[in-house]
Design a protein around this motif. Structure first.
Motif, PDB file in Angstrom:
ATOM      1  N   GLY A  19      39.943  35.368  35.630  1.00 14.63           N
ATOM      2  CA  GLY A  19      40.571  35.327  34.563  1.00 14.63           C
ATOM      3  C   GLY A  19      39.768  36.700  33.518  1.00 14.63           C
ATOM      4  N   LEU A  20      39.213  37.394  34.299  1.00  8.59           N
ATOM      5  CA  LEU A  20      38.535  38.686  33.610  1.00  8.59           C
ATOM      6  C   LEU A  20      39.643  39.880  33.533  1.00  8.59           C
ATOM      7  CD1 LEU A  20      34.951  38.713  35.420  1.00  8.59           C
ATOM      8  CD2 LEU A  20      35.653  37.990  33.249  1.00  8.59           C
ATOM      9  N   THR A  21      39.174  40.528  32.767  1.00  3.45           N
ATOM     10  CA  THR A  21      39.830  41.850  32.756  1.00  3.45           C
ATOM     11  C   THR A  21      39.185  42.962  33.200  1.00  3.45           C
ATOM     12  OG1 THR A  21      39.101  42.617  30.329  1.00  3.45           O
ATOM     13  CG2 THR A  21      41.222  41.515  30.603  1.00  3.45           C
ATOM     14  N   PHE A  22      39.846  44.111  34.049  1.00  6.45           N
ATOM     15  CA  PHE A  22      39.003  44.998  34.675  1.00  6.45           C
ATOM     16  C   PHE A  22      39.503  46.567  34.274  1.00  6.45           C
ATOM     17  CE2 PHE A  22      38.946  41.275  36.929  1.00  6.45           C
ATOM     18  CZ  PHE A  22      37.797  41.271  37.768  1.00  6.45           C
ATOM     19  N   LYS A  23      38.361  47.363  34.617  1.00  2.52           N
ATOM     20  CA  LYS A  23      38.836  48.780  34.427  1.00  2.52           C
ATOM     21  C   LYS A  23      39.572  49.434  35.474  1.00  2.52           C
ATOM     22  CE  LYS A  23      33.922  48.885  32.433  1.00  2.52           C
ATOM     23  NZ  LYS A  23      32.588  49.794  32.664  1.00  2.52           N
ATOM     24  N   THR A  24      39.848  50.784  35.210  1.00  2.00           N
ATOM     25  CA  THR A  24      40.689  51.349  36.318  1.00  2.00           C
ATOM     26  C   THR A  24      39.999  51.401  37.520  1.00  2.00           C
ATOM     27  OG1 THR A  24      40.139  53.501  35.432  1.00  2.00           O
ATOM     28  CG2 THR A  24      42.119  52.371  34.446  1.00  2.00           C
ATOM     29  N   ASP A  25      38.719  51.477  37.713  1.00  2.00           N
ATOM     30  CA  ASP A  25      38.047  51.538  38.773  1.00  2.00           C
ATOM     31  C   ASP A  25      37.598  50.199  39.566  1.00  2.00           C
ATOM     32  OD1 ASP A  25      36.075  50.207  37.247  1.00  2.00           O
ATOM     33  OD2 ASP A  25      34.436  51.871  37.266  1.00  2.00           O
ATOM     34  N   GLY A  26      38.281  49.097  38.941  1.00  2.00           N
ATOM     35  CA  GLY A  26      38.263  47.884  39.564  1.00  2.00           C
ATOM     36  C   GLY A  26      37.098  47.106  39.450  1.00  2.00           C
ATOM     37  N   THR A  27      36.169  47.606  38.292  1.00  2.00           N
ATOM     38  CA  THR A  27      34.881  46.849  37.739  1.00  2.00           C
ATOM     39  C   THR A  27      35.268  46.011  36.512  1.00  2.00           C
ATOM     40  OG1 THR A  27      34.112  48.819  36.695  1.00  2.00           O
ATOM     41  CG2 THR A  27      33.446  48.585  38.814  1.00  2.00           C
ATOM     42  N   PRO A  28      34.395  45.063  36.156  1.00  2.00           N
ATOM     43  CA  PRO A  28      35.066  44.368  35.114  1.00  2.00           C
ATOM     44  C   PRO A  28      34.734  45.200  33.696  1.00  2.00           C
ATOM     45  CG  PRO A  28      33.607  42.810  36.526  1.00  2.00           C
ATOM     46  CD  PRO A  28      33.413  44.204  37.237  1.00  2.00           C
ATOM     47  N   ALA A  29      35.835  44.803  32.880  1.00  2.00           N
ATOM     48  CA  ALA A  29      35.467  45.468  31.510  1.00  2.00           C
ATOM     49  C   ALA A  29      34.264  45.028  30.907  1.00  2.00           C
ATOM     50  CB  ALA A  29      36.764  45.273  30.762  1.00  2.00           C
ATOM     51  N   ASP A  30      33.596  45.566  29.921  1.00  2.00           N
ATOM     52  CA  ASP A  30      32.581  45.068  29.265  1.00  2.00           C
ATOM     53  C   ASP A  30      32.654  43.980  28.337  1.00  2.00           C
ATOM     54  OD1 ASP A  30      31.440  47.453  30.364  1.00  2.00           O
ATOM     55  OD2 ASP A  30      31.621  48.648  28.856  1.00  2.00           O
ATOM     56  N   ASN A  31      31.462  43.314  28.016  1.00  2.00           N
ATOM     57  CA  ASN A  31      31.490  42.247  26.912  1.00  2.00           C
ATOM     58  C   ASN A  31      32.206  40.910  27.398  1.00  2.00           C
ATOM     59  OD1 ASN A  31      29.862  44.008  25.203  1.00  2.00           O
ATOM     60  ND2 ASN A  31      31.862  45.049  24.604  1.00  2.00           N
ATOM     61  N   GLN A  32      32.427  40.714  28.516  1.00  2.00           N
ATOM     62  CA  GLN A  32      32.937  39.355  29.162  1.00  2.00           C
ATOM     63  C   GLN A  32      32.156  38.335  29.456  1.00  2.00           C
ATOM     64  OE1 GLN A  32      37.175  40.231  30.931  1.00  2.00           O
ATOM     65  NE2 GLN A  32      35.826  41.858  31.467  1.00  2.00           N
ATOM     66  N   ASN A  33      30.947  38.541  29.203  1.00  3.00           N
ATOM     67  CA  ASN A  33      29.748  37.369  29.756  1.00  3.00           C
ATOM     68  C   ASN A  33      29.651  36.006  29.058  1.00  3.00           C
ATOM     69  OD1 ASN A  33      28.540  37.849  32.075  1.00  3.00           O
ATOM     70  ND2 ASN A  33      26.494  38.471  31.082  1.00  3.00           N
ATOM     71  N   ASN A  34      30.682  35.891  27.971  1.00  5.99           N
ATOM     72  CA  ASN A  34      30.648  34.628  27.427  1.00  5.99           C
ATOM     73  C   ASN A  34      32.045  33.959  27.340  1.00  5.99           C
ATOM     74  OD1 ASN A  34      27.746  34.267  26.720  1.00  5.99           O
ATOM     75  ND2 ASN A  34      28.076  36.124  25.245  1.00  5.99           N
ATOM     76  N   ARG A  35      32.982  34.159  28.367  1.00  6.49           N
ATOM     77  CA  ARG A  35      34.292  33.971  28.154  1.00  6.49           C
ATOM     78  C   ARG A  35      34.298  32.298  28.465  1.00  6.49           C
ATOM     79  NH1 ARG A  35      39.209  37.170  30.371  1.00  6.49           N
ATOM     80  NH2 ARG A  35      40.048  36.227  28.500  1.00  6.49           N
ATOM     81  N   ASN A  36      33.655  31.917  29.203  1.00 12.46           N
ATOM     82  CA  ASN A  36      33.495  30.352  29.861  1.00 12.46           C
ATOM     83  C   ASN A  36      34.992  29.832  29.750  1.00 12.46           C
ATOM     84  OD1 ASN A  36      30.796  30.583  29.537  1.00 12.46           O
ATOM     85  ND2 ASN A  36      30.888  30.500  27.344  1.00 12.46           N
ATOM     86  N   LEU A  37      35.717  30.341  30.691  1.00 12.59           N
ATOM     87  CA  LEU A  37      36.737  29.667  31.044  1.00 12.59           C
ATOM     88  C   LEU A  37      37.006  28.383  31.785  1.00 12.59           C
ATOM     89  CD1 LEU A  37      39.068  32.748  31.309  1.00 12.59           C
ATOM     90  CD2 LEU A  37      38.818  31.567  29.300  1.00 12.59           C
ATOM     91  N   GLY A  38      35.913  28.244  32.421  1.00 11.83           N
ATOM     92  CA  GLY A  38      35.837  27.053  33.427  1.00 11.83           C
ATOM     93  C   GLY A  38      36.464  27.515  34.977  1.00 11.83           C
ATOM     94  N   ARG A  39      36.485  28.583  35.121  1.00 17.02           N
ATOM     95  CA  ARG A  39      36.788  29.247  36.596  1.00 17.02           C
ATOM     96  C   ARG A  39      35.905  29.009  37.449  1.00 17.02           C
ATOM     97  NH1 ARG A  39      41.898  31.795  35.444  1.00 17.02           N
ATOM     98  NH2 ARG A  39      42.404  31.086  33.481  1.00 17.02           N
ATOM     99  N   TYR A  40      35.338  27.866  37.822  1.00 16.65           N
ATOM    100  CA  TYR A  40      34.340  27.670  38.760  1.00 16.65           C
ATOM    101  C   TYR A  40      34.588  28.057  40.304  1.00 16.65           C
ATOM    102  CZ  TYR A  40      31.478  25.642  35.144  1.00 16.65           C
ATOM    103  OH  TYR A  40      30.650  25.205  34.286  1.00 16.65           O
ATOM    104  N   VAL A  41      33.749  28.646  41.032  1.00 15.91           N
ATOM    105  CA  VAL A  41      33.909  28.905  42.520  1.00 15.91           C
ATOM    106  C   VAL A  41      32.444  28.517  43.282  1.00 15.91           C
ATOM    107  CG1 VAL A  41      34.099  30.901  43.803  1.00 15.91           C
ATOM    108  CG2 VAL A  41      35.296  30.752  42.115  1.00 15.91           C
ATOM    109  N   SER A  42      32.731  28.102  44.390  1.00 13.37           N
ATOM    110  CA  SER A  42      31.515  27.947  45.163  1.00 13.37           C
ATOM    111  C   SER A  42      31.980  28.655  46.627  1.00 13.37           C
ATOM    112  CB  SER A  42      31.235  26.519  45.214  1.00 13.37           C
ATOM    113  OG  SER A  42      30.039  26.402  46.163  1.00 13.37           O
ATOM    114  N   VAL A  43      31.069  28.920  47.267  1.00 11.48           N
ATOM    115  CA  VAL A  43      31.250  29.720  48.756  1.00 11.48           C
ATOM    116  C   VAL A  43      30.460  28.971  49.695  1.00 11.48           C
ATOM    117  CG1 VAL A  43      31.395  31.787  49.791  1.00 11.48           C
ATOM    118  CG2 VAL A  43      31.890  31.742  47.439  1.00 11.48           C
TER     119      VAL A  43
END
Length: 247
Positions: A19-43
């Motif tokens: 659910g993040l937004t990304f820059k043109t180079d594929g890296t996450p855009a800045d200032n998204q460290n508190n979105r807390n959308l509940g998109r949990y992942v385990s590997v």
């Protein structure tokens, strides 16, 4: 390699699911460290045994996203195929309080038939083809298992134990499977003939679909794998906004 392709497919899923937004180079855009959308992942990785690569984290936050991405990129091919251990680990994770009352999904990706299973009785299977081999122990949730199996084919016990573990996972989550470039045949117990790895995954392991649903996918090359993973991604994230989903 097939593992390289599998990692790219998982990375593509992670990027969309986060659910993040990304820059043109594929890296996450800045200032998204508190979105807390509940998109949990385990590997969880599985080879001869299984390993928890990362416990549940909310990948809608950039630091967590990067941690999981790094774990995926670091995966290496090693040993046999212990899908039973991987699914057993998944069931344990799905019962954790972190994911209570959430919509849960598991994606099991394999490039071959299961060749090992786990059991708490280390002396029960002297005829499993590994007599004299230093079979590893595996601990999941304070339970110690011993790895058994032929290591090169799916014997009857591996077949049935893996199915039982898949059934346990399906009590908690929808279970997707992806069969990646696997052409082997598996002997069905009790003289049931042979089935392909794909058929085993689709009829015995994956969630059984209702009309219009699909939970088992096949890919014989990297591009097909990416396309099939994109379908799974769309199925899981369709309709999500701020809801909590666990994978």
């Amino acid at each position: 390699s097939r593992l390289d392709a599998a990692k790219v497919a998982a990375e593509n899923f992670l990027k969309t699911y986060s659910g993040l937004t990304f820059k043109t180079d594929g890296t996450p855009a800045d200032n998204q460290n508190n979105r807390n959308l509940g998109r949990y992942v385990s590997v969880v990785s599985f080879a001869t045994g299984a390993a928890l690569e990362k416990e549940w984290v909310d990948v809608s936050n950039v630091d967590n996203y990067q941690t999981v991405l790094n774990k995926i990129k670091a995966l290496k091919a090693d040993g046999g195929t212990n899908l039973d251990a991987g699914l057993t680990y998944a069931e344990y994770l799905l019962k954790q309080t972190t994911v209570n009352d959430a919509v849960k999904n598991v994606i099991a990706l394999t490039d071959g038939q299961p060749t090992f299973f786990i059991d708490t009785n280390e002396r029960a299977y002297n005829d499993d083809g590994l007599t004299g081999f230093d079979r590893e122990f595996l601990t999941i949730d304070n339970t110690t298992y011993r790895v058994h199996g032929t290591g090169d084919s799916c014997n009857a016990k591996t077949f049935t134990e893996t199915v039982a573990s898949a059934d346990a996972v399906k009590n908690h989550a929808k279970l997707y499977t992806v069969c990646f470039d696997a052409e082997e045949k598996i002997d069905v117990p009790n003289n049931g003939g042979q089935i392909s790895v794909s058929e085993y995954l689709s009829t015995k392991i994956a969630t059984q679909p209702k009309t219009g649903e699909q939970f088992a996918y096949d890919a014989d090359n990297a591009e097909k794998l990416y396309a099939e993973f994109a379908k799974i991604t769309q199925s899981i994230v369709s309709g999500l906004s701020t809801g909590t989903v666990k994978d």
